[in-house]
Design a protein around this motif. Sequence first.
Motif, short mmCIF file in Angstrom:
data_model
loop_
_atom_site.label_atom_id
_atom_site.label_comp_id
_atom_site.label_asym_id
_atom_site.label_seq_id
_atom_site.Cartn_x
_atom_site.Cartn_y
_atom_site.Cartn_z
N TRP A 143 0.75 -1.24 0.21
CA TRP A 143 -0.34 -0.10 -0.06
C TRP A 143 0.72 1.60 0.15
CZ3 TRP A 143 -2.98 -1.44 4.84
CH2 TRP A 143 -3.46 -3.26 4.95
N TYR A 199 4.82 6.94 -2.20
CA TYR A 199 6.03 6.89 -2.55
C TYR A 199 6.08 6.75 -3.75
CZ TYR A 199 7.62 5.66 3.10
OH TYR A 199 7.45 5.53 4.41
N VAL A 219 2.50 14.74 6.96
CA VAL A 219 3.04 14.53 8.35
C VAL A 219 2.25 13.77 9.20
CG1 VAL A 219 1.67 16.63 9.76
CG2 VAL A 219 2.96 17.32 7.66
N ILE A 258 6.40 2.04 15.90
CA ILE A 258 8.02 2.00 15.75
C ILE A 258 7.27 1.27 16.86
CG2 ILE A 258 10.19 3.01 17.26
CD1 ILE A 258 10.65 4.32 13.97
N ALA A 279 5.79 -2.41 17.36
CA ALA A 279 7.23 -3.18 17.19
C ALA A 279 8.47 -3.44 17.95
CB ALA A 279 8.19 -2.31 15.90
N ASN A 302 4.27 -3.95 22.80
CA ASN A 302 3.41 -3.82 21.81
C ASN A 302 2.53 -5.39 22.55
OD1 ASN A 302 2.55 -6.63 20.56
ND2 ASN A 302 3.02 -5.60 19.29
N HIS A 309 -0.94 -4.50 22.11
CA HIS A 309 -1.02 -5.56 21.34
C HIS A 309 -2.96 -5.46 21.44
CE1 HIS A 309 -1.79 -8.74 18.98
NE2 HIS A 309 -2.48 -9.92 19.23
N VAL A 314 -4.09 -0.02 17.97
CA VAL A 314 -3.19 -1.06 16.85
C VAL A 314 -4.52 0.20 16.00
CG1 VAL A 314 -3.00 -2.04 15.07
CG2 VAL A 314 -2.66 -2.50 17.41
N ARG A 363 -9.79 -3.09 20.52
CA ARG A 363 -10.32 -2.94 19.28
C ARG A 363 -10.89 -4.48 18.56
NH1 ARG A 363 -5.41 -5.65 15.40
NH2 ARG A 363 -6.79 -5.22 13.61
FE1 HAS Z 1 1.62 -1.19 10.78
C1 HAS Z 1 -0.14 -2.67 12.74
C2 HAS Z 1 4.58 -2.13 13.16
C3 HAS Z 1 4.33 1.28 9.09
C4 HAS Z 1 -0.44 -1.35 8.20
N1 HAS Z 1 -0.33 -1.37 10.64
C5 HAS Z 1 -0.45 -2.40 11.57
C6 HAS Z 1 -2.24 -2.54 10.96
C7 HAS Z 1 -1.96 -1.60 9.90
C8 HAS Z 1 -0.68 -1.10 9.74
C9 HAS Z 1 -3.18 -2.21 8.57
O1 HAS Z 1 5.60 -4.09 15.38
C10 HAS Z 1 -2.49 -3.09 11.65
C11 HAS Z 1 -3.15 -5.17 11.60
C12 HAS Z 1 -3.49 -5.81 11.78
O2 HAS Z 1 -5.06 -5.77 11.65
O3 HAS Z 1 -3.97 -6.63 13.22
N2 HAS Z 1 4.19 -0.51 11.28
C13 HAS Z 1 4.85 -0.62 11.83
C14 HAS Z 1 6.36 0.00 11.60
C15 HAS Z 1 6.08 0.30 10.84
C16 HAS Z 1 4.31 0.68 10.46
C17 HAS Z 1 7.74 -0.69 12.82
N3 HAS Z 1 1.89 -0.15 9.41
C18 HAS Z 1 2.51 0.92 8.56
C19 HAS Z 1 2.28 1.16 7.36
C20 HAS Z 1 1.33 1.15 7.02
C21 HAS Z 1 0.60 -0.15 8.90
C22 HAS Z 1 3.15 2.24 6.11
C23 HAS Z 1 0.06 0.56 6.04
C24 HAS Z 1 0.51 1.50 5.20
N4 HAS Z 1 2.33 -2.40 12.94
C25 HAS Z 1 3.23 -2.61 13.11
C26 HAS Z 1 3.37 -3.46 14.41
C27 HAS Z 1 1.79 -3.60 14.18
C28 HAS Z 1 1.30 -2.85 13.29
C29 HAS Z 1 4.18 -4.19 15.50
C30 HAS Z 1 1.38 -4.86 15.10
C31 HAS Z 1 0.28 -4.35 16.34
C32 HAS Z 1 0.33 -5.68 17.37
O4 HAS Z 1 0.02 -5.73 18.11
O5 HAS Z 1 -1.24 -5.73 16.46
C33 HAS Z 1 7.26 1.72 9.85
O6 HAS Z 1 7.57 1.26 8.90
C34 HAS Z 1 6.96 2.44 9.77
C35 HAS Z 1 7.84 4.09 9.64
C36 HAS Z 1 7.72 5.24 9.37
C37 HAS Z 1 8.42 5.96 9.78
C38 HAS Z 1 8.32 7.87 9.61
C39 HAS Z 1 8.65 8.60 8.18
C40 HAS Z 1 7.97 9.61 7.63
C41 HAS Z 1 7.59 9.63 6.75
C42 HAS Z 1 6.59 11.61 6.61
C43 HAS Z 1 7.81 12.69 5.93
C44 HAS Z 1 7.12 14.04 6.10
C45 HAS Z 1 7.58 15.06 5.97
C46 HAS Z 1 6.61 15.75 6.28
C47 HAS Z 1 8.80 15.24 4.14
C48 HAS Z 1 9.52 5.80 10.68
C49 HAS Z 1 8.50 9.27 5.78
C50 HAS Z 1 7.14 17.01 6.08
C51 HAS Z 1 6.29 18.35 7.41
C52 HAS Z 1 6.48 18.72 8.56
C53 HAS Z 1 5.51 19.78 8.56
C54 HAS Z 1 6.86 18.48 9.16
#
Ligand code: HAS
Length: 544
Positions: free
Chosen positions: A224, A229, A339, A349, A352, A357, A361, A366, A434
């Motif tokens: 997704w 990206y 944002v 994070i 994870a 968790n 959990h 979540v 949930r």
């Molecule tokens: Fe997640 C559960 C860990 C990313 C979706 N995740 C879920 C579920 C979904 C989901 C649907 O470790 C539930 C599933 C269910 O039904 O049980 N997730 C992570 C981690 C990341 C992460 C480590 N998840 C996503 C993304 C999803 C998504 C992306 C959908 C698209 N997730 C978990 C874990 C669970 C979990 C556990 C299980 C929990 C449980 O116990 O059930 C990482 O990939 C996140 C890294 C992201 C960043 C952010 C970077 C920021 C960016 C934006 C820059 C902004 C700008 C604007 C430039 C470090 C790139 C600036 C402007 C300003 C004004 C400041």
Amino acid sequence: VDGKDAKLAMAHMYVAFIALLLGGLAGLLQVLVRSGEFTLPLGIKIGYYQVLTVHGILLALILTTFFIMGFQIASISRTAGAFTNVQRKIGWTGFWLMLVGTAAAAAMVLLNKATVLYTFYAPLKAHWIFYLGLALVVVGSWLLCIMQILKYYRWKKENKGQTSPLLTYMAVVNSILWITCSLGVAVEVLFQLLPWSLGLVERVDILLSRTLFWYFGHALVYFWLLPAYMAWYVVVPKVIGGHIFSDALARLSFILFLLFSFPVGIHHQLTEPGIEGFWKFVQVVLTFFVVIPSLMTAFSLFATFEMRGRELGGKGVLGWFKNLPWGDARFLVPFIGMVAFIPGGAGGIVNASYQMNQLVHNTIWVTGHFHLTVATAVALTFFGVAFWLIPHLTGRTLTPKLNYLGNVSGILWGIGMLIMSLSMHLAGLLGAPRRSEYSTYGGAEMAYDWIPYQIAQAVGGTILFIAILVIMYIVVQLIWFAPKGEEEFPVATVAPGAEKTPAILENFKIWGVILVALIVFAYTMPIIDIISNSPAGSKGFMPW
Ligand code: HAS
């Protein structure tokens, strides 16, 4: 985009936006019921969990898959040229298979024969037609991915030694990711759930089915994310009049997603007995690796925005920020998504982190997390893309009025989601589960503390539904009524002075070997353990 390819891409858009409307309506019913102020049937004969299943399947599985396929096909046609007739036929076959599969699965859900939520975990059992429908959706999507991969290799053959167009490369990486991850759910559906639902086997190994699901399920979230990206790296820089910060960095981040999306699924199963702590720990550590490409993306986006803001005369540490084109929906709407992804990613994070968790959990925290990630960062980017892609494909234009409404929808979405998702996170920390209907749990004191947050969720959810109505209005206008004309498909060029892209980033043989090695490393022992400890009679996963 070539005219014939545009038709195929548009076919996907119709399904995606019908799914948005119906899935959004189901979401509205849900928050209203959960607030405790309303009860179903609200005049219709449908249960809470049925509504929840409709909501999850239509938005998380159908809207996303159809939109992504349409967007990727259009991106490849725009940057690598038109598909051949044979490739297009493969694509149309894939589209129809997905549509028939969706109709079959939807019919079963509406008949209340498949109230199994969007993760369709055993022991919840659905009618076999539901599983068959899902299998058709997966096979159809494979054909669409094959179509894209064939086009990529043809382009490489016709342009020997050249670096492929960035958008095409990104679409192909995401197609490879999708085929690799959906193998897990295909095995689960074909060898476990379908035979079980048909009565060919009496029992299935639940832990195995969940492990196969999450092998698929976590990579699914990056399937997704990557199209969002694609827009952030390549489209948004052009919309703001800037450049891609680095082609090599963008490709590297996609390859890192391909590698690290897989050996991490067990972080969804940290509380499950039957998987050894060691393997949970290994996958938790690997989860932190998959955060790196997102941090690289954040860095690259800040660089692009700053470079452009300064070009436009912005001075000082943050002075460049105000020079960005805030009135342009093609920029503002995805930007709100970016944002939201900062707290969304931070929440990931937390999820994870092995110990934390335990706290979150299966709580509504979540749900808050994935409404910020997939339902805001990804969804708003898709809407921002639709605002120029649909008129580009239909030969119409995004008028200033529609652009204004686009901004209104993005802001409404941002406000609605802020209220809904914040209250979900907070209620989750107070222990609210949930996936549960409104209940005071026999008058438990704790449950009363959750009610104000549930009411806030209903307020946020209602604002979100209004945003959906505005988006549907814009989409209908862009398909049938907006003035005829040419809408640009924005594709940025790489910043002058960026380093050359190393050829190794296109060597899929090397990445393929590393990918398989990582999957084998992370899953062989857990799966052997699960099968050898399988309860008597459940027969692992073979129906014979
Ligand atoms: Fe997640 C559960 C860990 C990313 C979706 N995740 C879920 C579920 C979904 C989901 C649907 O470790 C539930 C599933 C269910 O039904 O049980 N997730 C992570 C981690 C990341 C992460 C480590 N998840 C996503 C993304 C999803 C998504 C992306 C959908 C698209 N997730 C978990 C874990 C669970 C979990 C556990 C299980 C929990 C449980 O116990 O059930 C990482 O990939 C996140 C890294 C992201 C960043 C952010 C970077 C920021 C960016 C934006 C820059 C902004 C700008 C604007 C430039 C470090 C790139 C600036 C402007 C300003 C004004 C400041």
